[in-house]
Write an enzyme that holds these catalytic residues in place. Sequence first.
Site, PDB file in Angstrom:
ATOM      1  N   GLU A   1      48.387  27.521  54.226  1.00 53.97           N
ATOM      2  CA  GLU A   1      49.472  28.498  54.365  1.00 53.97           C
ATOM      3  C   GLU A   1      49.341  29.619  53.333  1.00 53.97           C
ATOM      4  O   GLU A   1      50.130  29.700  52.387  1.00 53.97           O
ATOM      5  CB  GLU A   1      50.826  27.805  54.176  1.00 53.97           C
ATOM      6  CG  GLU A   1      51.120  26.684  55.144  1.00 53.97           C
ATOM      7  CD  GLU A   1      52.354  25.890  54.721  1.00 53.97           C
ATOM      8  OE1 GLU A   1      52.954  26.243  53.684  1.00 53.97           O
ATOM      9  OE2 GLU A   1      52.696  24.924  55.406  1.00 53.97           O
TER      10      GLU A   1
ATOM     11  N   TYR B   1      56.108  39.153  47.344  1.00 55.27           N
ATOM     12  CA  TYR B   1      57.349  38.952  46.603  1.00 55.27           C
ATOM     13  C   TYR B   1      57.809  40.230  45.909  1.00 55.27           C
ATOM     14  O   TYR B   1      58.517  40.179  44.912  1.00 55.27           O
ATOM     15  CB  TYR B   1      57.199  37.798  45.590  1.00 55.27           C
ATOM     16  CG  TYR B   1      56.624  36.566  46.225  1.00 55.27           C
ATOM     17  CD1 TYR B   1      57.404  35.755  47.045  1.00 55.27           C
ATOM     18  CD2 TYR B   1      55.279  36.242  46.076  1.00 55.27           C
ATOM     19  CE1 TYR B   1      56.871  34.643  47.675  1.00 55.27           C
ATOM     20  CE2 TYR B   1      54.726  35.132  46.696  1.00 55.27           C
ATOM     21  CZ  TYR B   1      55.524  34.341  47.501  1.00 55.27           C
ATOM     22  OH  TYR B   1      54.991  33.246  48.128  1.00 55.27           O
TER      23      TYR B   1
ATOM     24  N   CYS C   1      69.883  49.370  32.578  1.00 57.23           N
ATOM     25  CA  CYS C   1      70.348  49.210  31.202  1.00 57.23           C
ATOM     26  C   CYS C   1      70.054  47.794  30.710  1.00 57.23           C
ATOM     27  O   CYS C   1      70.948  46.992  30.462  1.00 57.23           O
ATOM     28  CB  CYS C   1      71.837  49.520  31.122  1.00 57.23           C
ATOM     29  SG  CYS C   1      72.443  49.629  29.435  1.00 57.23           S
TER      30      CYS C   1
END
Length: 413
Positions: free
Chosen positions: A273, A371, A342
Amino acid sequence: MSQATSPPIRRLADWDHERLERLAAEHGTPLYVVDLNRVQANYRRFAGAFPDAHVMYAAKAHTGRAVLSALLDAGADIECAARGELQRAIEAGADPDTLQYTAVNPPAADLDYATDLAADHPGLTITGGATDTFDRLEERGYDGRVAIRVNPGIGTGHHEKVATGKDAKFGIPYDQVPAVAADVAERFDLVGIHAHAGSGVLHDDLDDHCRAIAKVADMGRTVEDQVGDLEFVDFGGGFGVPYREDEEPLDMAVVGEKVRDAVGDLNAQIKLEPGRYVVADAELILTDVNTVKETPATTVVGVDASLATLIRPAMFDSYHPIRNVSAPDREAEPVSVGGPCCTSADVFCTDRPVARPERGDLLAIGNAGAYGYELANQFHSQPRPAEVAIAGDEERVVRRRETLDDVTRLEQD
């Protein structure tokens, strides 16, 4: 792009810089750009190294419909780890009877969706990594195709957070598998076992990865001896690509031999996979320089991409190559590149040599396909970026840029 003309790794310098500048001008930044031909070429190269295996794409690396459709066109089947991935694979054109659902602590809605889907498509395979999961399947009246996820106790990969093969969260403890298999075979159609040792495996991790594969293959033989024939033993994915410029790509012919040696004689079919290997170097992020600040410590280069665009450096301390698309031949200087959030975590590199950026330059952040968009978020109320797909001369927007109205539209007074 054919397999024969596709290099084993695509570096940032290999992209057409004029085209990237034009795409940024047309669509704005930050912008994801994915090359669908490269996606298909990577899949075919991987599958070519394992001619006797059943190769499924791990959808969690990139679930964009354009990517899934391109892989389906290339002959890939799809492995899904969540209800949404099942639905997105089907919407991209996958036959539900070919899907494999790897359930990890699945929410009730996920199991409901999968079992309802299997009622009409009995070819769907559900993989369970806990006895609770199989009990919950039985409670839903399911008695179809299942696989058992094994925890081999060996974890590999580029970061401890992806070394799933030794993480108790994933799979049934190795020594408990034969007893669980005997029980599961009484209640369901047990067709396989599954494992995944880790992600981002390159040369230094390959031997450990193959040790995990050998251990899972041994368990496959044990289960077959005690319970009966299996249709497949699924060794997961995990094979990586070089993110750093001085790292060499895997020689997939050598990898194929090593994996076959590790597996040994096995009656069941080998399943693999790949996810990251297929999509990582097929996508990059374009981002504009808006600030250059000289400080005693470093030169800070501010860009409009952020950890909301690409969280991997903040989350995994991941290295992503960065290139000045506008002026790649300028003298390189050590710079720290960061976004508008920030937090000190919103940094893509620190004191890294980059062709001296100036305000208005276009930078590319490479290897963003795996990702990358999957983990994009709306921190600081930042709309998520657009994504453009290219395939040869073709170009199209496959995800429009979010607006602030998109960010807030689910809120209620």
